[in-house]
Write an enzyme that holds these catalytic residues in place. Structure first.
Site, PDB file in Angstrom:
ATOM      1  N   GLY A 134       9.641  -2.855   0.523  1.00 20.87           N
ATOM      2  CA  GLY A 134       9.980  -3.057   1.938  1.00 20.87           C
ATOM      3  C   GLY A 134      11.385  -2.618   2.277  1.00 20.87           C
ATOM      4  N   ILE A 136      14.157  -3.123   0.530  1.00 25.19           N
ATOM      5  CA  ILE A 136      15.053  -2.888  -0.620  1.00 25.19           C
ATOM      6  C   ILE A 136      15.165  -1.378  -0.853  1.00 25.19           C
ATOM      7  CG2 ILE A 136      15.406  -3.285  -3.091  1.00 25.19           C
ATOM      8  CD1 ILE A 136      13.670  -5.788  -2.862  1.00 25.19           C
ATOM      9  N   LYS A 205       2.687  -0.136  -6.423  1.00 25.93           N
ATOM     10  CA  LYS A 205       4.142   0.047  -6.334  1.00 25.93           C
ATOM     11  C   LYS A 205       4.729   0.309  -7.710  1.00 25.93           C
ATOM     12  CE  LYS A 205       4.223  -3.185  -2.451  1.00 25.93           C
ATOM     13  NZ  LYS A 205       4.402  -4.601  -2.141  1.00 25.93           N
TER      14      LYS A 205
HETATM   15  N1  LIG Z   1       3.875  -5.240   7.135  1.00 24.94           N
HETATM   16  C1  LIG Z   1       4.791  -5.090   6.184  1.00 24.94           C
HETATM   17  O1  LIG Z   1       5.663  -5.926   6.022  1.00 24.94           O
HETATM   18  C2  LIG Z   1       4.783  -3.863   5.315  1.00 24.94           C
HETATM   19  C3  LIG Z   1       5.744  -3.738   4.301  1.00 24.94           C
HETATM   20  C4  LIG Z   1       5.769  -2.568   3.513  1.00 24.94           C
HETATM   21  C5  LIG Z   1       4.828  -1.593   3.745  1.00 24.94           C
HETATM   22  N2  LIG Z   1       3.881  -1.766   4.731  1.00 24.94           N
HETATM   23  C6  LIG Z   1       2.894  -0.717   4.911  1.00 24.94           C
HETATM   24  O2  LIG Z   1       3.032  -0.202   6.233  1.00 24.94           O
HETATM   25  C7  LIG Z   1       1.773   0.188   6.729  1.00 24.94           C
HETATM   26  C8  LIG Z   1       1.522  -0.521   8.058  1.00 24.94           C
HETATM   27  O3  LIG Z   1       1.525  -1.916   7.847  1.00 24.94           O
HETATM   28  P1  LIG Z   1       1.508  -2.937   9.100  1.00 24.94           P
HETATM   29  O4  LIG Z   1       1.745  -4.280   8.506  1.00 24.94           O
HETATM   30  O5  LIG Z   1       2.407  -2.466  10.182  1.00 24.94           O
HETATM   31  O6  LIG Z   1      -0.022  -2.838   9.558  1.00 24.94           O
HETATM   32  P2  LIG Z   1      -0.671  -3.428  10.888  1.00 24.94           P
HETATM   33  O7  LIG Z   1       0.194  -4.469  11.481  1.00 24.94           O
HETATM   34  O8  LIG Z   1      -2.071  -3.768  10.537  1.00 24.94           O
HETATM   35  O9  LIG Z   1      -0.682  -2.183  11.889  1.00 24.94           O
HETATM   36  C9  LIG Z   1      -1.392  -1.011  11.625  1.00 24.94           C
HETATM   37  C10 LIG Z   1      -1.346  -0.149  12.864  1.00 24.94           C
HETATM   38  O10 LIG Z   1      -1.930   1.103  12.558  1.00 24.94           O
HETATM   39  C11 LIG Z   1      -3.027   1.364  13.413  1.00 24.94           C
HETATM   40  N3  LIG Z   1      -4.033   2.064  12.625  1.00 24.94           N
HETATM   41  C12 LIG Z   1      -4.650   1.642  11.505  1.00 24.94           C
HETATM   42  N4  LIG Z   1      -5.479   2.583  11.032  1.00 24.94           N
HETATM   43  C13 LIG Z   1      -5.385   3.617  11.881  1.00 24.94           C
HETATM   44  C14 LIG Z   1      -5.986   4.882  11.931  1.00 24.94           C
HETATM   45  N5  LIG Z   1      -6.886   5.274  11.031  1.00 24.94           N
HETATM   46  N6  LIG Z   1      -5.653   5.708  12.953  1.00 24.94           N
HETATM   47  C15 LIG Z   1      -4.763   5.327  13.871  1.00 24.94           C
HETATM   48  N7  LIG Z   1      -4.129   4.142  13.872  1.00 24.94           N
HETATM   49  C16 LIG Z   1      -4.453   3.302  12.887  1.00 24.94           C
HETATM   50  C17 LIG Z   1      -3.479   0.018  13.920  1.00 24.94           C
HETATM   51  O11 LIG Z   1      -4.130   0.164  15.153  1.00 24.94           O
HETATM   52  P3  LIG Z   1      -4.685  -1.120  15.964  1.00 24.94           P
HETATM   53  O12 LIG Z   1      -3.455  -1.850  16.450  1.00 24.94           O
HETATM   54  O13 LIG Z   1      -5.435  -0.551  17.106  1.00 24.94           O
HETATM   55  O14 LIG Z   1      -5.497  -1.913  15.010  1.00 24.94           O
HETATM   56  C18 LIG Z   1      -2.144  -0.717  14.038  1.00 24.94           C
HETATM   57  O15 LIG Z   1      -1.498  -0.387  15.251  1.00 24.94           O
HETATM   58  C19 LIG Z   1       0.757  -0.148   5.621  1.00 24.94           C
HETATM   59  O16 LIG Z   1       0.549   0.994   4.834  1.00 24.94           O
HETATM   60  C20 LIG Z   1       1.469  -1.203   4.822  1.00 24.94           C
HETATM   61  O17 LIG Z   1       1.041  -1.234   3.458  1.00 24.94           O
HETATM   62  C21 LIG Z   1       3.847  -2.868   5.508  1.00 24.94           C
END
Ligand SMILES: NC(=O)c1ccc[n+]([C@@H]2O[C@H](COP(=O)([O-])OP(=O)(O)OC[C@H]3O[C@@H](n4cnc5c(N)ncnc54)[C@H](OP(=O)(O)O)[C@@H]3O)[C@@H](O)[C@H]2O)c1
Length: 432
Positions: A134, A136, A205
């Site tokens: 994240g 870090i 990771k």
């Molecule tokens: N959350 C964290 O703290 C965190 C930390 C490190 C890494 N990550 C990584 O960052 C990425 C996003 O995480 P997040 O927590 O932000 O996810 P999230 O809150 O579930 O949001 C995902 C977003 O992407 C959209 N989406 C998903 N699939 C899609 C597709 N095929 N085409 C177009 N839009 C799409 C979703 O649309 P809808 O809103 O319409 O559903 C939503 O707006 C992931 O790969 C996750 O592993 C997250």
């Protein structure tokens, strides 16, 4: 310099990116000379395309491919998640000459061997600071700051969900299921927590960190993974008595023969070690380096602004390269199956073990178990029983001297088959 961005994903991280770009826009423009312009946004559902910080002029679409193909876009930021869907539009963006920034470790662990060489072929960046740990800054630290060091090994707490659950069990005596429910209520765990608690997220990771540390592709599908489902309060309390904390660790080392070992499993970490004090949703990477010596990076491993902060760091680093017109050679061109690391299987690794047996309350039970361990050449350091439990399930705890994983695996096949053993033996490894 104007940099035109497509933002794919408007969830937790995507909204954080919008906020940080907005908050720091004057600094980026006036001090760094960059005007980051969001020219397109994408989400799965049309209703997700509303956010006060999306410019009125931006294209709003549910079709990520259309943005990947849009010639006016310089950088595509992929914060959508998933494995196969982003592969197609990230490939397309790279093929169309766009730089890509992603927070998606699953995408890179699974498809990085296609995507990194593709980025290299098109001389484009594929940056991923946010994908591991994240907020870090571990990727840049390994890639740049520690370039004058050999990485002798690393251990990491790299899944906030598991660390939160284990911390709650330790500090508040919550049973595993109760701690998991709490994590779900607080938004630290998904409704289906399998990916986190069975260790897969950490493994993705760890494979990226191992690859980066040793400059060779480490295939996560060939690594050993154990999650935290089997850890119960008996283990937590016994660990406490012994002066240890239980942590889900990713452990990476390079052997004398050059082979790399990398695995994820719950471990006993001495309370005197800094890693034992990394609690709650915090993440940490502990590095043993040849020049600097031991080094610990710890902080928020997830969350809106921490993760977005790493995306922004990638964006600004990329903008600086674009500004000079001398983009550095794309990183990870070597991340391909042709450059796979030679791996040491877990069976060959040696460690000290903690075993928790569930047995019937009958005479001679422990001598049967210790007899089997002895036949397999496993030397016992300590043995305790907790007689206060019911007669059908008396826990016994065995600590071993350093022994090979294969010996333990083989011995436990026989131990768990004994009539007097009532459940699968829980195995934990000491980490030193
Ligand atoms: N959350 C964290 O703290 C965190 C930390 C490190 C890494 N990550 C990584 O960052 C990425 C996003 O995480 P997040 O927590 O932000 O996810 P999230 O809150 O579930 O949001 C995902 C977003 O992407 C959209 N989406 C998903 N699939 C899609 C597709 N095929 N085409 C177009 N839009 C799409 C979703 O649309 P809808 O809103 O319409 O559903 C939503 O707006 C992931 O790969 C996750 O592993 C997250």
């Amino acid at each position: 310099m104007d940099i035109r961005i497509a933002l794919i994903g408007l969830g937790t991280v995507g909204q954080g990116v919008l906020e940080l770009l907005h908050r720091h826009r004057d600094f980026f423009a006036q001090s760094l000379g960059f005007r980051f312009e969001i020219v397109g946004v994408c989400a799965r559902r049309a209703e997700s395309l509303q956010h006060a910080l999306i410019p009125a002029t931006a294209i709003r679409t549910t079709d990520p491919l259309s943005l990947a193909q849009n010639p006016s876009i310089d950088v595509l930021i992929e914060v959508a998640g998933g494995e196969d869907a982003p592969r197609s539009f990230v490939s397309e963006a790279l093929a169309q000459g766009k730089h890509v920034i992603t927070a998606n470790k699953a995408l890179l662990a699974k498809h990085g061997t296609d995507l990194f060489p593709l980025a290299a072929k098109h001389q484009r960046a594929l940056s991923f600071e946010a994908a591991v740990g994240g907020g870090i800054p571990i990727i840049r630290t390994l890639e740049e700051s520690l370039i004058g060091n050999e990485i002798e090994g690393l251990a990491c707490i790299i899944n906030g969900t598991c660390n939160y659950i284990l911390t709650e069990m330790t500090q508040h005596g919550l049973a595993f299921e109760a701690a998991l429910s709490d994590a779900q209520r607080l938004g630290y765990a998904e409704a289906d927590p399998t990916f986190d608690i069975d260790g897969w997220d950490a493994l993705h990771k760890v494979s990226l960190l191992a690859s980066l540390a040793y400059g060779r592709f480490v295939d996560y599908t060939r690594l050993h993974v154990e999650g935290i489902r089997g850890v119960n309060l008996l283990d937590i309390r016994m660990a406490e008595e012994l002066g240890y904390s239980i942590k889900l660790l990713g452990v990476v080392n390079q052997g004398q023969d050059g082979r790399i070992s990398a695995a994820v499993y719950p471990s006993l970490v001495a309370k005197t070690h800094q890693l034992a004090a990394v609690n709650g949703v915090l993440n940490a990477v502990y590095l043993k380096t040849s020049g600097v010596g031991p080094l610990l990076l710890t902080g928020a491993g997830a969350g809106k602004l921490p993760t977005a902060s790493s995306v922004i760091a990638d964006l600004v680093a990329l903008a600086k390269q674009m500004q000079t017109g001398h983009a550095k050679p794309p990183s990870f061109a070597w991340f391909s199956r042709d450059n796979a690391a030679s791996l040491c299987p877990i069976d060959e690794l040696e460690t000290e073990f903690y075993l928790r047996l569930s047995t019937l309350d009958k005479p001679g039970v422990l001598s049967k178990v210790t007899g089997i361990l002895g036949e397999d050449g496993i030397s016992i350091r300590a043995l305790t029983q907790k007689p206060e439990h019911d007669a059908d399930n008396v826990p016994a705890f065995i600590l071993t001297h350093t022994t090979q994983n294969a010996r333990i695996r083989k011995a436990l096949l026989r131990v768990d088959a004994l009539e007097v053993v009532t459940a699968k033996t829980q195995v934990l490894r000491f980490w030193r």
